[in-house]
Scaffold this active site. Structure first.
Site, PDB file in Angstrom:
ATOM      1  CD  GLU A 241      -1.447  -0.253   3.605  1.00 54.91           C
ATOM      2  OE1 GLU A 241      -2.121  -1.290   3.698  1.00 54.91           O
ATOM      3  OE2 GLU A 241      -1.582   0.726   4.350  1.00 54.91           O
TER       4      GLU A 241
ATOM      5  CB  CYS B 283       3.247   7.455   2.793  1.00 56.96           C
ATOM      6  SG  CYS B 283       3.693   6.189   3.997  1.00 56.96           S
TER       7      CYS B 283
ATOM      8  CB  CYS C 130       7.361  -5.551   8.296  1.00 63.76           C
ATOM      9  SG  CYS C 130       8.678  -4.834   9.295  1.00 63.76           S
TER      10      CYS C 130
ATOM     11  CB  CYS D 152       6.084  -3.147  15.850  1.00 68.13           C
ATOM     12  SG  CYS D 152       7.740  -2.729  15.324  1.00 68.13           S
TER      13      CYS D 152
ATOM     14  CB  CYS E  74       2.846  -2.386  13.228  1.00 67.88           C
ATOM     15  SG  CYS E  74       3.029  -2.141  11.463  1.00 67.88           S
TER      16      CYS E  74
ATOM     17  CB  CYS F 224       0.611   1.255   9.588  1.00 67.63           C
ATOM     18  SG  CYS F 224       0.853   2.971   9.935  1.00 67.63           S
TER      19      CYS F 224
HETATM   20  N1  SAH Z   1       9.202   0.153   9.519  1.00 72.26           N
HETATM   21  C1  SAH Z   1       9.460   1.517   9.665  1.00 72.26           C
HETATM   22  C2  SAH Z   1       8.654   2.402   8.727  1.00 72.26           C
HETATM   23  C3  SAH Z   1       7.207   2.069   8.519  1.00 72.26           C
HETATM   24  S1  SAH Z   1       6.049   2.209   9.802  1.00 72.26           S
HETATM   25  C4  SAH Z   1       9.222   1.947  11.090  1.00 72.26           C
HETATM   26  O1  SAH Z   1       8.689   1.187  11.853  1.00 72.26           O
HETATM   27  O2  SAH Z   1       9.644   3.052  11.412  1.00 72.26           O
HETATM   28  C5  SAH Z   1       5.610   3.938   9.878  1.00 72.26           C
HETATM   29  C6  SAH Z   1       5.275   4.414  11.293  1.00 72.26           C
HETATM   30  O3  SAH Z   1       3.958   3.999  11.700  1.00 72.26           O
HETATM   31  C7  SAH Z   1       6.207   3.882  12.353  1.00 72.26           C
HETATM   32  O4  SAH Z   1       6.571   4.907  13.224  1.00 72.26           O
HETATM   33  C8  SAH Z   1       5.354   2.846  13.037  1.00 72.26           C
HETATM   34  O5  SAH Z   1       5.850   2.535  14.294  1.00 72.26           O
HETATM   35  C9  SAH Z   1       4.001   3.508  13.026  1.00 72.26           C
HETATM   36  N2  SAH Z   1       2.871   2.620  13.273  1.00 72.26           N
HETATM   37  C10 SAH Z   1       2.700   1.346  12.906  1.00 72.26           C
HETATM   38  N3  SAH Z   1       1.510   0.871  13.340  1.00 72.26           N
HETATM   39  C11 SAH Z   1       0.917   1.876  13.990  1.00 72.26           C
HETATM   40  C12 SAH Z   1      -0.329   2.023  14.675  1.00 72.26           C
HETATM   41  N4  SAH Z   1      -1.198   1.013  14.774  1.00 72.26           N
HETATM   42  N5  SAH Z   1      -0.605   3.215  15.222  1.00 72.26           N
HETATM   43  C13 SAH Z   1       0.266   4.268  15.113  1.00 72.26           C
HETATM   44  N6  SAH Z   1       1.440   4.184  14.502  1.00 72.26           N
HETATM   45  C14 SAH Z   1       1.782   3.015  13.942  1.00 72.26           C
HETATM   46 FE1  SF4 Z   2       7.603  -3.248  10.558  1.00 69.72          FE
HETATM   47 FE2  SF4 Z   2       5.366  -2.112  11.354  1.00 69.72          FE
HETATM   48 FE3  SF4 Z   2       7.363  -2.396  13.063  1.00 69.72          FE
HETATM   49 FE4  SF4 Z   2       7.580  -0.616  11.047  1.00 69.72          FE
HETATM   50  S1  SF4 Z   2       6.126  -0.555  12.747  1.00 69.72           S
HETATM   51  S2  SF4 Z   2       9.102  -2.112  11.736  1.00 69.72           S
HETATM   52  S3  SF4 Z   2       6.444  -1.695   9.458  1.00 69.72           S
HETATM   53  S4  SF4 Z   2       6.214  -4.077  12.111  1.00 69.72           S
END
Ligand code: SAH
Ligand code: SF4
Length: 342
Positions: A84, A97, A104, A108, A111, A325
Site C-alpha cells: 500500500e 508515503c 515486515c 511490532c 502494527c 500501516c
Molecule cells: N518500519 C518503519 C517504517 C514504517 S512504519 C518503522 O517502523 O519506522 C511507519 C510508522 O507507523 C512507524 O513509526 C510505526 O511505528 C508507526 N505505526 C505502525 N503501526 C501503527 C499504529 N497502529 N498506530 C500508530 N502508529 C503506527
Molecule cells: Fe515493521 Fe510495522 Fe514495526 Fe515498522 S512498525 S518495523 S512496518 S512491524
C-alpha cells in the site's frame, strides 16, 4: 536500473550511448511500456521488450478521502503480492508515503504490516513506481517522500539506498534528499551504515517508548538493540550528518502515555537535536491497544515541551478512508482470499 546499468545494456545491444540517458528519463517518468518512448526507434523498443520489462505497480484498490483528498492505493506487483501507498496533500505540496517491503519481519505489536511476517523485499524500481504512478494518476508533481509505509527500509538497505539515488536524480523525479524521510524501527546496524552515506535525508526513529521495559513489550527489535544503543547510534548519526532527527512516538493508552513516560523520554533525548512526532495509536483489529483521549495526548505534548523537547501531534489525514500501516493491504487480501474460497 541506474544510468550506468542502463548504459551497459545499451552498449551490449550495439546502440549509441546517448540512448541510455533517453531511456533513463523515460523510465523515471513512470511510463508503463516501451511503446510510450516516442524518441526511441521502434527496433530498439522491440529489442528492449524482448530482454527486459518495466517494473510497474497496478492499482487494485484506490480510495479517495472526501475530507482532504488523501488517496490510498493498494497495488498489485508483478508476482501478485500486495503493497500500500498513500498520497497526501499539504500546503507545501504533495507527499507520497511508500512501502519498502511486502510485509515486515520486525513484529511490532501495534502494527498491522508485520502480522504475516516478511514476504519479500521491494526492488528500488518498485519503490520508485509508487511515486511515478501517483504523480501520473493525479497529474501532479510529488515534492516529498516518506518511507513510512509497509516494511522496514533498513532491513532492505541496498534497495533503499538505490531508490534514494534514483528518486533524487536530476534527470528523474528530481526530489531533493532534504524532502525525503526514512523511518526505521531502530535497526542500529543500518543507521550506522546509513551515516556513511551522509545523505541530507530526515531520519525518523520509531521510538514509541522511553525505556527498555516498555519497548521490549511492544517492539521485539529492542531485544537486539536496546534504547541506549539506539540513541547512541542516533548521536553518532547526528555528529556525521548534522541533521535534526525525528522521533515517532505512538501514544498507547496505559502503556507509554504517563507523565513519568514523558519525563523519562525528555531525559533520554537530552543532547540530541530532535523533534518528537506524537501519533495517537491507530487501533488494529488484532490487538487491544487503544489511543489515549485527546486531553491526555495534549498533556503529554505539553509535558515534553515544558522540558525543552520540541513535540507536535500528528494530524490525521484520510480519516474517512480507514486504515493505515498495513491495514488496507490486509483487508484487501482477506477480501480476495474470501472471494477465492467462496
Ligand atoms: N518500519 C518503519 C517504517 C514504517 S512504519 C518503522 O517502523 O519506522 C511507519 C510508522 O507507523 C512507524 O513509526 C510505526 O511505528 C508507526 N505505526 C505502525 N503501526 C501503527 C499504529 N497502529 N498506530 C500508530 N502508529 C503506527
Ligand atoms: Fe515493521 Fe510495522 Fe514495526 Fe515498522 S512498525 S518495523 S512496518 S512491524
Amino acid at each position: 536500473m541506474n544510468l550506468e546499468e542502463i548504459t551497459e545494456v545499451v552498449i551490449s545491444l550495439g546502440e549509441p550511448k546517448f540512448r541510455a540517458s533517453q531511456l533513463f528519463k523515460w523510465l523515471q517518468s513512470g511510463v508503463q511500456s516501451f511503446d510510450e518512448m516516442t524518441n526511441i526507434p521502434q527496433t530498439l523498443r522491440q529489442k528492449l521488450a524482448d530482454i527486459s520489462y518495466i517494473a510497474t505497480v497496478s492499482p487494485l484498490r484506490k480510495y479517495v478521502s472526501q475530507i482532504d483528498g488523501t488517496v490510498k492505493y493498494v497495488y498489485e506487483l508483478f508476482d501478485g503480492e500486495l503493497i500500500e501507498s498513500v498520497l497526501m496533500k499539504y500546503e507545501h505540496g504533495y507527499t507520497v508515503c511508500i512501502s519498502t517491503q511486502v510485509g515486515c519481519r520486525m513484529g511490532c505489536k501495534f502494527c498491522a504490516s508485520g502480522i504475516y511476517g516478511l514476504t519479500r523485499n521491494l526492488t528500488a524500481s518498485e519503490m520508485l513506481a509508487q511515486i511515478t504512478y501517483a504523480a501520473r494518476d493525479n497529474n501532479i508533481r510529488v515534492s516529498n517522500v516518506v518511507m513510512m509505509g509497509m516494511g522496514e527500509p533498513l532491513d532492505n538497505f541496498d534497495n533503499s539506498i538505490k531508490f534514494l539515488k534514483l528518486v533524487s536524480d536530476e534527470n528523474g523525479p528530481n526530489i531533493g534528499l532534504r524532502h525525503i524521510s526514512l523511518s526505521t524501527s531502530g535497526v542500529v546496524s543500518g543507521i550506522k551504515k546509513l551515516a556513511e552515506y551522509n545523505m541530507p535525508i530526515t531520519l525518523s526513529i520509531s521510538l514509541h517508548a522511553p525505556n527498555d521495559e516498555i519497548r521490549n513489550r511492544t517492539m521485539p527489535v529492542n531485544k537486539k538493540w536496546n534504547v541506549d544503543e539506539l540513541l547512541n547510534a542516533c548521536r553518532e548519526y547526528q555528529k556525521v550528518t548534522t541533521r535534526r532527527i525525528s522521533f515517532e512516538y505512538a501514544l498507547i493508552e496505559g502503556i507509554n502515555d504517563s507523565d513519568s513516560c514523558a519525563k523519562e523520554l525528555a531525559r533520554r533525548l537530552k543532547g540530541i537535536m530532535c523533534h518528537v512526532n506524537l501519533i495517537p495509536a491507530n487501533p488494529v483489529k488484532e490487538n487491544t491497544f487503544k489511543k489515549p483521549d485527546r486531553k491526555s495526548i495534549i498533556a503529554f505534548q505539553k509535558k515534553l515541551e515544558s522540558l525543552g523537547v520540541n513535540a507536535t501531534i500528528r494530524r490525521t489525514l484520510g480519516a474517512d478512508i480507514d486504515a493505515s500501516c498495513g491495514q488496507l493491504k490486509k483487508k484487501t487480501k482477506e477480501e480476495i482470499d474470501c472471494a477465492n474460497i467462496c
